[in-house]
Each structure stands twice: as C-alpha cells, then as structure tokens.
Design an enzyme around this catalytic site. Structure first.
Site, PDB file in Angstrom:
ATOM      1  N   LYS A   1     -81.397   4.605-106.420  1.00  0.00           N
ATOM      2  CA  LYS A   1     -80.150   3.871-106.632  1.00  0.00           C
ATOM      3  C   LYS A   1     -80.006   2.836-105.517  1.00  0.00           C
ATOM      4  CE  LYS A   1     -77.639   7.969-108.367  1.00  0.00           C
ATOM      5  NZ  LYS A   1     -76.500   8.861-108.090  1.00  0.00           N
TER       6      LYS A   1
ATOM      7  N   GLU B   1     -74.940  -1.941-100.547  1.00  0.00           N
ATOM      8  CA  GLU B   1     -73.546  -2.240-100.820  1.00  0.00           C
ATOM      9  C   GLU B   1     -72.666  -0.991-100.770  1.00  0.00           C
ATOM     10  OE1 GLU B   1     -73.304  -6.032-103.630  1.00  0.00           O
ATOM     11  OE2 GLU B   1     -74.608  -4.506-104.486  1.00  0.00           O
TER      12      GLU B   1
ATOM     13  N   ARG C   1     -83.488   8.879-104.699  1.00  0.00           N
ATOM     14  CA  ARG C   1     -84.689   8.923-103.859  1.00  0.00           C
ATOM     15  C   ARG C   1     -84.739   7.664-103.002  1.00  0.00           C
ATOM     16  NH1 ARG C   1     -89.917  11.482-104.522  1.00  0.00           N
ATOM     17  NH2 ARG C   1     -89.054  12.507-106.367  1.00  0.00           N
TER      18      ARG C   1
END
Length: 807
Positions: A765, A769, A692
């Site tokens: 999450k 990166e 999400r």
C-alpha cells in the site's frame, strides 16, 4: 486472472484484475531483496550530477523562454507591446497564442487539456506570453520589461475567502474524488448526544513547492513534438498535450527520467509546457522554459484553503453516535476540483449518524489542486483535533477514546476492511514514545522557560490501484558477472520516492538476479504506460506491472525447461526445480480427456507460448539428474538471445468489496516558550501500517517527509494573497516558510508489519501520504496539552497563543 485476455497481445502478457485476494511470489523467491533497506540504485548518479533533470538537458541551437504573468487579478489583455523590448540584446521574439496557451495547470489523471485561452485574466500571475532569447538572462530581462495593457476588473474579483463563504455552491461530485454522504439523522443525533464537540477549523492555502521548479524543453522532429518535462504522470500528461495542440499519439513524446519532487503540483501539465511547444514550433528550434520560484507558486497549483465544521456526538463513555464533517474549499471559476477533506472521515470511527458535505467558492487565485495527501492532510487536522477535544471533555485518554470507536467494518459502506492496523499502530507508537508517562493535565509541565506538552493523532490514507503496464526482458550480457541482465521498461516516474530502486528489487527477486543485473528504464512515454507517481498508488500500480511482467517471464522459462510456474526457482542466475507441481483444474481436465479443455489449452499455448496443460519432457533440461541450469545459457537458446514479456494490472472488485487504507498514529512532544509563545517540536514518533514494505529505507524516508510536512502544516505554511489585488505576497522560499533543519527534531518511524492480499500481487500500500495525515493534528494537540490553548485557525503561530498563555 484473466488468461484469455492475453490472446490478443503481440508479446506474451500477464494480466491481472484484482477481483479477489491473491498470493504473492515474494513468499517463495530464493532471494529476499524485497523489504531490504538497500541504498538507492540511482543515488550515485544524483550526487555526482549525472542524473539530468529537464532543465539540465541541452540541445543544439537551444533558446530560452521566460513566461510573462498577468499583473491584475481579473480582466482582459488589450495589447502586448513587443516593441518595448527593442534595445535589449539577445531577444529573439515575444511569442503569444491567446487561444492555445494554458490558463492554468491540469489536475492529475485527466486526459483533456486544462483550460486554454489567456486573453481573459482570472488570477494574478496567469501566464499570457513568453519572451524567448538566446540566453536565460536576456529572456528574464525581457519578460520583466514587456509592456502589457489591460482592461482591469480587479475590483470585481473574488479575493477574500471569508467574504465569499456566503456564495458557496454545490460541488460537482462526479468530477471530484469524494462524495457527499448522509446516514441516519446527524442533526438530531447531535442534539440528543450526551457529550458534543462542534467546531469550525480553518486551514490556509499551501504551496507544493517542489525543489525542482517546473521546466519543459520542447523540440520538434518534423511533426513530432518531444518534451523533456517535469511531470509526475506521463501517460495522462501526454494525452493532455495531444488535446491542447490537436496532435495524435504518434506525434507526442514526453521524457522525464528524473523529477525533483512534485507533491501533486506536477500531476498534470503546467502552462510552461504548451508555451514551450508553441514557441519551439514558431522559431523552428528547441526552447527551454524554466519557471522561476515565484512563478511556480503563482501559476501552477496550490492546496485549497478550507473552512471545516466537525461535530461529534458521543455518550458518556466516549462512544460516538454522530459524526459531521462539512467543508467549504475554493478554486478558480469553472474548475471542478475540491479538497476532499473527509476521505478518511467516512471510515475512521464508528457512528450510525453521519454526514459528509462539500461546497466550494469561486476565487480569483491560482488553481487549487492536489497537494501531498489531498484531503486527509488538512481534513484530519480538523477531525483529530476534535477527537482530542472530545477526549479532554470526557477525561479519557486520547488513545483509549479511539480504541472505543474502532469500527468492525467500514461504517459508511457496510463493507469489511481489507486490513486495519490502527490499534496496533497506536499501541506500538505509544509504547515507543512513552505515552503512558505523559501529563494529561494541560499547562502542568514547565521546564525552565518552556511549557512542555504531548499529543497524538490517528493517521489514515485510502489505498488505490490504477491500470499500469510494464515490459521485462532477459537478455544475455557478458559484461555482467552472471552473463545476463534484466531490462525493465515502463513510463512510470521517479520523483525522489525511490521508483528506480524498489522496482529493481521486485525484478531482482522474481528473476533471481543481483540488483546490479537489473537495468530500470523509466520516465518516457515511448515505454509501456503506467499509473505515474501520485495518489500513493505509484509503487503498487506500476510495481504490479513490473511484477506481472517478471512473472510471465518465469512461466515462459518454466515452459522452456520442462517445469511449471509453481516449481521453478530462479536463484542467483540459476534455474532450479523446487517441490512438486500440483495439477490445476485445467490440467486435471486435460488429463481426464475433456475435449473442451484440449481446445482451450491448445489455443492458449499457441498464442502465449505457454503449455498450460502440462510441460512436455525436455531432452536438454533434466532436473532429475541435474540440480540447476544457468539462466544465461537457457536465454541464449532464444532468438536474439533474449526473452521479453509484458505485465498489466488493473483494479477490480476488491476496490469496492473491501475498504482499503493505510493506517498509522503520530505522537509529538512540543515546547512553548512561556514569554514569547515560540513553538518548538522536540520529538515525534510515527507508527504506520501499509502492507508489505518494498524497501524499509525508502519507506522510512517517505514517512520522515510526511511528518516534516505535518510540522510545516501545523506551524508555518500558508500562502498569503493580498485581498486588495490578488497578488501573492509570499511567493518565494524566503517568505513562504517550510520546515528547515532547525525546525525538525529527531523523528522515529515504526513500520508495523502487515500483509494485504486484496490490494495487488505484491500486497503493498502507499505510505508517504499516510504519514502526513494526522501529523499536524498531533502537534496541535501537543500545544494544547502544553499551554491549554486550542487554536482553530492554522497554522498555529505564536501570535495566536501569546495573549492566552498561562501565567
């Protein structure tokens, strides 16, 4: 949910250990601020100069310090001549402490001090003293003039990575962030494979180069040390300071309300922090040490250079049977950190024969440590370029090759993925980019003087959760339109990623308040400890602490007004009833008269303030006859007209039972000049799935930053150490090249919809990166497609193409 753990808390606390998938309240809140691309709540403060960074804090009677770095790569300090500064106005003192000064920075999450003791020199630029003066200019002049005598052993230093490869030794897996792994028989599998790729890839050292240099203002309040410092992870950095100076918890406070980037270089304390603390104690006045740009690059941290071997064995249909990823990286003698290049190699593609192996060499160069996307940022350069070479050999579309090697579950651990949207990312990215229209044959598209090529690469970045805590308070505030505000407190930092904003969105949604009714307090170790910013776990970990604290407030309010956690709705400053309550197992037991349930429920009710067995009828709040009650009026009934709760999150079984990762795909188009070999990235598309999304604007911005990092890694970034004396040759932004506006084309970002209940209660999450991972490889693959030249030594500069260009 470990409810009984809350019994010992001084404040009502919601604790959650991620042992199973959980639902999220975001699906049921009345407002839907989470996900919206709202502007940064601290944006006006930053553009108006009101957001003060560490070096901008000023205290009365403040002095200024400048570090003095060693001018040899290896040896001993024999003497430091303070008298050499006589005659320089405004010099206060040369402060030295050979025992306690830091040799180098510390790695992220560590609780012990980094190496201390600076009499022995391990690298050129190692801080050995600090000159303190009334002005920064005087201190800088003094640092330059200070005479130091050395026993120079530079001729014995390890300064050439290539020459040192023969001295590579095993890594300390227990202290690293990845482990060696062997499955099946990789060497035999490679021998038996119908089609193979077996290549060595070299990536250089890189500098994190955050815009804000490392800085610490230290002052002592009696025996208490207060540091205004630029750090990403305050809770662990505080422990490092305590260990370095032998102080207890009550004697150290770190404050970092705003941090101007870090990219990993500020995960642990750096040499200026302890030097400032020692100088401030010595002088009895505050001391500010701000590193120069050269010192940031010479004496904080770098991404390790690597030599990586990627060997892939596949059948004629491109199905991988064997995958080998061997890496040698470098670090200072005695350091355990190694670049975990194969973090995603473990699980990205299928293959029953697998090997991941790490070695490292000791070098007399500045500390190697985490730089944005440590591991994947350079590891996926090698892996994804090798995959492109395999696709070329087999004459299979690179997207199709990856599709054929999609594993059903993690092939290295034989566990399922929590979610995996790699194929969806490739498909959506390819469609948006126009991948189907590419010229698959290298050196087949010439536009004027420019060869045009396209390339792609997968992206992956592991997802982690770290213990974090936050406090949430609802209090009456007549200055607000709704008469109430929420105050959220955690020592989490905002390093430019948007922590202030996304946490405000979380709190606003759960507490039913407008965004301007939320006050976010971050960056102070006097607040509840959080994960800090790094590892792509900051928003998920610290945000979960905020989420749980707000959830605890909701439950306390439900108890207050005679509702239940599952049928209370907070909406624009109003408390409403929504739906009917479904009895829990504990409540059903209570209702059926089981005595053990009575005892447990009563104990929990007394300690947490919640009636878990069922809400007693409230005379004041009757939702059968009244649609809603004002939140401010309900909170006004509490002592001091406020209500406070805490939230705590920690990782659990989910982290081991399921492989958690964010996935994506990068697509790039480049132009290479047919005469000069100049390379230009013309456009890029990235599609990423990261659970999400808390804020589509800040998440997209993070992806932009990652893709720009990929451009730098592919084409220009490299730290160059002189192999004769260890001196850093390009220690400023004039010579260490990073992408600027002219280097960055239009970047298109697609956020692929995903929801992952295994990660945390917000189902999010890390994303920033992930966007780096594979970006450089996509550019490298596009260059090959443009001119038919594969480069295995990064960055890809024009001299590596010039003599192999097509006619």
């Amino acid at each position: 949910m470990a409810l009984l753990e809350s019994i010992t808390q001084s404040e009502p606390t919601k604790k959650l250990t991620m042992d199973e998938p959980v639902e999220t309240l975001f699906s049921t809140t009345a407002s839907k601020l989470v996900g919206k691309p709202i502007n940064r709540v601290d944006g006006s403060l930053k553009v108006s100069g009101q957001a003060k960074y560490s070096a901008e804090i000023h205290l009365d009677n403040q002095a200024y310090g400048v570090l003095v770095g060693a001018t040899i790569a290896k040896g001993q300090v024999e003497s430091i001549d303070s008298d050499s500064l006589k005659g320089i106005p405004n010099i206060i003192k040369v402060v030295t402490d050979p025992e306690h000064f830091l040799r180098n920075s510390q790695q992220g999450t560590k609780t012990k001090a980094p190496k201390q003791g600076v009499s022995e020199i391990f690298y050129h630029g190692q801080p050995i003293a600090v000159v303190v003066a009334e002005t920064f200019e005087a201190a800088r002049e003094g640092a330059k003039a200070l005479k130091v005598t050395y026993k120079d052993e530079t001729d014995q230093a390890a300064l050439n990575f290539t020459q040192e490869l023969s001295n590579a030794h095993a890594v300390d897996e227990k202290k690293g962030s990845d482990k060696n792994n062997v499955q099946g028989d990789p060497d035999q599998g490679l021998t038996d494979a119908a089609v193979t790729v077996d290549r060595f890839y070299h990536t250089p050292s890189q500098s994190n180069s955050p815009m804000e240099p490392h800085a610490t203002l230290a002052h002592w309040e009696g025996d208490k040390l207060v540091l205004y410092t630029s750090n990403q992870m305050l809770a662990s950095c505080k422990q490092q300071v305590m260990d370095a100076l032998d102080l207890n918890e009550d004697q150290v406070q770190l404050i970092a309300h705003y941090v101007g980037g870090g990219f990993g270089s500020k995960l642990g304390i750096a040499p200026e922090s302890i030097a400032a603390a020692i100088a401030a104690k010595d002088l009895g006045r505050p001391v500010l040490i701000t590193m120069t740009r050269s010192q940031v690059m010479e004496a904080t941290v770098r991404r390790s250079n690597t030599r990586q071997r990627i060997a892939i064995g596949a059948n004629n249909d491109g199905v991988i049977d064997t995958l080998i990823h061997d890496t040698i990286s470098s670090n200072l003698p005695g350091e355990a950190f190694f670049e975990p290049t194969a973090l995603s190699t473990h699980h990205l593609y299928r293959g029953k024969n697998r090997r991941v192996n790490y070695e490292m060499v000791d070098m007399n160069q500045v500390l190697s440590g985490s730089m944005r996307a440590p591991g994947e940022a350079v590891g996926m350069i090698a892996l994804e370029c090798a995959m492109d070479e395999l696709a070329t050999q087999l004459e299979i579309d690179p997207v199709e090759l990856r599709r054929r090697n999609e594993p059903e579950q993690d092939p290295s651990k034989d566990i399922p993925f929590s979610t995996r949207q790699l194929i969806a990312c490739m498909e959506q990215g390819a469609e948006h980019f126009g991948w189907s229209e590419r010229n698959a044959k290298p050196a087949s598209q010439l536009e004027g003087d420019w060869w045009i090529g396209t390339g792609m690469a997968a992206a992956a970045r592991g997802n982690q959760l770290q213990p974090s805590e936050a406090r949430a308070t609802l209090q009456v505030d007549e200055s607000k339109a709704l008469g109430i505000k929420a105050v959220i407190e955690t020592d989490m930092t905002d390093i430019g990623t948007g922590s202030y904003t996304v946490f405000s969105q979380v709190a606003a949604d759960l507490l039913g308040l407008p965004i301007d009714h939320v006050e976010m307090k971050l960056g102070d170790t006097a607040l509840p400890p959080a994960s800090g910013s790094g590892g792509s776990w900051g928003a998920a970990s610290a945000g979960s602490g905020v989420y749980l604290a707000c959830e605890q407030l909701r439950e306390m309010l439900a108890e207050k007004v005679g509702l239940y956690p599952d049928n209370i709705q907070l909406d624009n400053g109003q408390i409403k009833k929504t739906g009917e309550h479904a009895l829990t197992a504990m409540e059903a037991a209570k209702k059926s008269g089981q005595s053990f349930a009575d005892s447990t429920i009563d104990k929990l009710s007394q300690t947490t303030g919640l009636s878990l067995s069922g809400q007693s009828a409230s005379q004041k709040y009757d939702f059968d006859n009244t649609e809603s009650y004002t939140l401010a009026d309900v909170v006004a009934d509490y002592d001091e007209q406020k209500i406070t709760a805490k939230g705590q999150i920690k990782p659990g079984k989910n982290g081991k039972s399921h492989r958690q990762a964010s996935f994506g795909a990068n697509f790039a188009e480049v132009a290479v000049h047919k005469v000069t070999g100049e390379i230009r990235v013309r456009r890029m598309t990235g599609a990423f799935a990261a659970g999400r999304i808390l804020n589509h604007k800040t998440a997209t911005s993070q992806c932009y930053g990652g893709m720009v990092f990929g451009i730098g890694s592919a084409l220009m970034e490299q730290v160059i150490h002189d192999k004769r004396d260890g001196r850093l040759c390009n220690h400023d932004l004039a010579e260490y090249h990073v992408p600027v506006n002219a280097d960055v084309p239009q970047l298109d970002v697609i956020l692929v919809e995903e929801d992952d209940p295994y990660t945390n209660p917000m189902h999010i999450k890390g994303i920033g990166e992930t966007a780096i991972s594979g970006a450089a490889a996509a550019i490298a693959n596009a260059i090959y497609n443009a001119v038919g030249v594969r480069v295995y030594d990064f960055p890809i500069t024009l001299d590596k193409l010039l003599y192999e260009m097509p006619e």
